[in-house]
Design a protein around this motif. Structure first.
Motif, PDB file in Angstrom:
ATOM      1  N   LEU A   4      10.654   5.412   7.749  1.00 37.58           N
ATOM      2  CA  LEU A   4      10.040   6.051   6.559  1.00 37.58           C
ATOM      3  C   LEU A   4       9.684   7.355   7.085  1.00 37.58           C
ATOM      4  CD1 LEU A   4       9.268   6.575   3.707  1.00 37.58           C
ATOM      5  CD2 LEU A   4       7.264   4.874   4.387  1.00 37.58           C
ATOM      6  N   VAL A   5      10.165   8.366   6.833  1.00 40.23           N
ATOM      7  CA  VAL A   5       9.785   9.748   7.396  1.00 40.23           C
ATOM      8  C   VAL A   5       9.170  10.568   6.434  1.00 40.23           C
ATOM      9  CG1 VAL A   5      10.523  11.675   8.836  1.00 40.23           C
ATOM     10  CG2 VAL A   5      11.654   9.430   8.940  1.00 40.23           C
ATOM     11  N   TYR A  82      21.112   6.138   2.471  1.00 39.65           N
ATOM     12  CA  TYR A  82      19.894   6.574   2.763  1.00 39.65           C
ATOM     13  C   TYR A  82      19.219   6.962   1.456  1.00 39.65           C
ATOM     14  CZ  TYR A  82      22.159  11.129   2.126  1.00 39.65           C
ATOM     15  OH  TYR A  82      22.991  12.221   1.633  1.00 39.65           O
ATOM     16  N   VAL A  83      17.897   7.367   1.624  1.00 37.99           N
ATOM     17  CA  VAL A  83      17.099   7.786   0.405  1.00 37.99           C
ATOM     18  C   VAL A  83      16.427   9.224   0.517  1.00 37.99           C
ATOM     19  CG1 VAL A  83      15.330   7.167  -1.525  1.00 37.99           C
ATOM     20  CG2 VAL A  83      16.983   5.523  -0.789  1.00 37.99           C
ATOM     21  N   ILE A  84      16.535  10.105  -0.329  1.00 34.04           N
ATOM     22  CA  ILE A  84      15.683  11.342  -0.256  1.00 34.04           C
ATOM     23  C   ILE A  84      14.747  11.203  -1.403  1.00 34.04           C
ATOM     24  CG2 ILE A  84      15.715  13.771  -0.388  1.00 34.04           C
ATOM     25  CD1 ILE A  84      17.075  13.313   1.933  1.00 34.04           C
ATOM     26  N   VAL A  85      13.616  11.690  -1.113  1.00 28.21           N
ATOM     27  CA  VAL A  85      12.483  11.593  -2.015  1.00 28.21           C
ATOM     28  C   VAL A  85      11.601  13.086  -1.805  1.00 28.21           C
ATOM     29  CG1 VAL A  85      10.342  10.572  -3.018  1.00 28.21           C
ATOM     30  CG2 VAL A  85      12.042   9.298  -1.959  1.00 28.21           C
ATOM     31  N   ASP A  86      11.940  13.806  -3.126  1.00 32.75           N
ATOM     32  CA  ASP A  86      11.262  15.429  -3.160  1.00 32.75           C
ATOM     33  C   ASP A  86       9.934  15.131  -3.975  1.00 32.75           C
ATOM     34  OD1 ASP A  86      11.027  17.828  -2.015  1.00 32.75           O
ATOM     35  OD2 ASP A  86      12.167  18.604  -3.728  1.00 32.75           O
ATOM     36  N   GLN A  95       4.444   3.115  -5.449  1.00 36.38           N
ATOM     37  CA  GLN A  95       5.919   3.599  -5.386  1.00 36.38           C
ATOM     38  C   GLN A  95       6.068   3.935  -3.826  1.00 36.38           C
ATOM     39  OE1 GLN A  95       5.575   6.519  -8.645  1.00 36.38           O
ATOM     40  NE2 GLN A  95       7.241   5.560  -9.370  1.00 36.38           N
ATOM     41  N   ILE A  96       5.048   4.414  -3.134  1.00 36.31           N
ATOM     42  CA  ILE A  96       5.334   4.601  -1.560  1.00 36.31           C
ATOM     43  C   ILE A  96       5.480   3.188  -1.259  1.00 36.31           C
ATOM     44  CG2 ILE A  96       4.452   5.699   0.314  1.00 36.31           C
ATOM     45  CD1 ILE A  96       4.999   7.513  -1.848  1.00 36.31           C
ATOM     46  N   ASP A  97       4.773   2.245  -1.550  1.00 37.99           N
ATOM     47  CA  ASP A  97       4.981   1.044  -0.787  1.00 37.99           C
ATOM     48  C   ASP A  97       6.261   0.280  -1.093  1.00 37.99           C
ATOM     49  OD1 ASP A  97       2.348   0.708  -0.071  1.00 37.99           O
ATOM     50  OD2 ASP A  97       1.809  -0.541  -1.781  1.00 37.99           O
ATOM     51  N   GLN A  98       6.648   0.900  -2.315  1.00 36.65           N
ATOM     52  CA  GLN A  98       8.223   0.376  -2.697  1.00 36.65           C
ATOM     53  C   GLN A  98       9.315   1.274  -1.668  1.00 36.65           C
ATOM     54  OE1 GLN A  98       8.366   1.571  -6.761  1.00 36.65           O
ATOM     55  NE2 GLN A  98       6.909   0.141  -7.285  1.00 36.65           N
ATOM     56  N   ILE A 102      12.228  -0.529   1.016  1.00 31.27           N
ATOM     57  CA  ILE A 102      13.739   0.084   1.017  1.00 31.27           C
ATOM     58  C   ILE A 102      13.877  -0.041   2.592  1.00 31.27           C
ATOM     59  CG2 ILE A 102      15.129   1.991   0.550  1.00 31.27           C
ATOM     60  CD1 ILE A 102      13.661   2.419  -1.914  1.00 31.27           C
ATOM     61  N   VAL A 103      13.068   0.708   3.133  1.00 26.44           N
ATOM     62  CA  VAL A 103      13.387   0.846   4.824  1.00 26.44           C
ATOM     63  C   VAL A 103      13.277  -0.459   5.329  1.00 26.44           C
ATOM     64  CG1 VAL A 103      12.362   1.627   7.038  1.00 26.44           C
ATOM     65  CG2 VAL A 103      12.284   2.890   4.713  1.00 26.44           C
ATOM     66  N   ASP A 104      12.390  -1.496   5.165  1.00 17.35           N
ATOM     67  CA  ASP A 104      12.350  -2.707   5.822  1.00 17.35           C
ATOM     68  C   ASP A 104      13.073  -3.890   5.199  1.00 17.35           C
ATOM     69  OD1 ASP A 104      10.279  -1.498   7.154  1.00 17.35           O
ATOM     70  OD2 ASP A 104       8.494  -2.501   5.883  1.00 17.35           O
ATOM     71  N   ASP A 105      13.468  -3.779   3.849  1.00 12.90           N
ATOM     72  CA  ASP A 105      14.339  -5.028   3.312  1.00 12.90           C
ATOM     73  C   ASP A 105      15.888  -4.550   3.217  1.00 12.90           C
ATOM     74  OD1 ASP A 105      11.968  -6.234   3.249  1.00 12.90           O
ATOM     75  OD2 ASP A 105      11.920  -6.502   1.235  1.00 12.90           O
ATOM     76  N   LEU A 106      15.851  -3.241   2.930  1.00 17.98           N
ATOM     77  CA  LEU A 106      17.323  -2.850   2.661  1.00 17.98           C
ATOM     78  C   LEU A 106      17.907  -2.235   3.833  1.00 17.98           C
ATOM     79  CD1 LEU A 106      17.273  -1.734  -1.057  1.00 17.98           C
ATOM     80  CD2 LEU A 106      17.754  -3.808  -0.248  1.00 17.98           C
ATOM     81  N   GLU A 107      17.029  -1.889   4.961  1.00 19.43           N
ATOM     82  CA  GLU A 107      17.502  -1.126   6.303  1.00 19.43           C
ATOM     83  C   GLU A 107      18.157   0.206   5.963  1.00 19.43           C
ATOM     84  OE1 GLU A 107      19.603  -4.073   8.352  1.00 19.43           O
ATOM     85  OE2 GLU A 107      17.826  -5.066   9.018  1.00 19.43           O
ATOM     86  N   MET A 108      17.433   1.061   5.282  1.00 16.78           N
ATOM     87  CA  MET A 108      17.966   2.328   4.926  1.00 16.78           C
ATOM     88  C   MET A 108      16.649   3.317   5.412  1.00 16.78           C
ATOM     89  SD  MET A 108      19.559   2.335   1.041  1.00 16.78           S
ATOM     90  CE  MET A 108      20.588   1.148   0.616  1.00 16.78           C
TER      91      MET A 108
END
Length: 215
Positions: A4-5, A82-86, A95-98, A102-108
């Motif tokens: 998560l960057v 991968y996911v982009i959030v602008d 929603q940030i926790d979500q 995504i990173v931890d459970d779906l490995e994206m």
């Protein structure tokens, strides 16, 4: 390992442009991304940059579960690498926790872009939670400049060219407003003195002269 960057910076420093560039580079390698945005200047469901580039996105509305949305897409045969959030500063803390899930459970990989503080120099809830949870925080290297030429570090809200320090935290606008409400990036000194480019020109004030009645 997926990350998560959080890419942060002031307005006008190229966050959305970088988001679009990451999307382009990964798409060229055959990767599929899901793009979320919130309250983009180009309208609902859009990711746009001030260079004129625009792409379709999913509007991350208030109360939306981003993790559940992605799981639902995948369960229906969709693809996402991968996911982009602008405009991530506008998201709620949960929603940030979500996104972290995504990173931890779906490995994206999740790449979030946003400003950290509002026009009152207070942290946005979404940005605060990103600072708390992100694996990595990147300060964008394209520096926005204050009207005086110094590095801009603060976002100022203006009404008819005059800086204001009260009002709702979220009011959609741009640094080149067509209407009465807009935004301008300032260095800390001129943000403290409430000196926008317009007020400095109108009053012919020196950068070293403090304006009155601004205790």
């Amino acid at each position: 390992m997926p990350e998560l960057v959080f890419f942060s910076g002031t307005m006008d420093c190229g966050k959305s442009t970088l988001a679009l560039q990451i999307t382009h580079n990964r798409s060229a390698r055959g990767l599929v991304g899901v793009i979320f945005t919130r309250d983009d200047r180009a309208g609902e469901g859009k990711l746009s940059s001030r260079l004129g580039l625009v792409t379709e996105a999913v509007e991350a509305s208030e109360g939306m579960d981003l993790y559940a949305y992605l799981v639902d897409c995948l369960s229906k045969g969709g693809k996402a690498d991968y996911v982009i959030v602008d405009e991530a500063q506008f998201l709620a803390a949960d929603q940030i926790d979500q996104l972290a899930r995504i990173v931890d459970d779906l490995e994206m990989d999740v790449f979030a872009f946003g400003i950290t503080t509002d026009f009152r120099t207070k942290l946005f809830p979404g940005s605060q939670r990103l600072i708390e949870l992100a694996d990595r925080i990147e300060q964008l290297q394209v520096e926005a400049l204050c009207w005086c030429g110094a590095r801009a570090t603060h976002n100022a809200r203006t009404i008819d060219g005059e800086m204001v320090v009260e009002g709702a935290q979220v009011v959609v606008g741009d640094v080149s407003p067509a209407g009465e409400t807009g935004y301008e990036v300032l260095c800390r000194r001129h943000h403290r003195r409430r000196m926008t480019s317009g007020s400095a020109q109108a009053g012919a004030l020196s950068p070293d002269v403090l304006p009155v009645n601004h205790a």
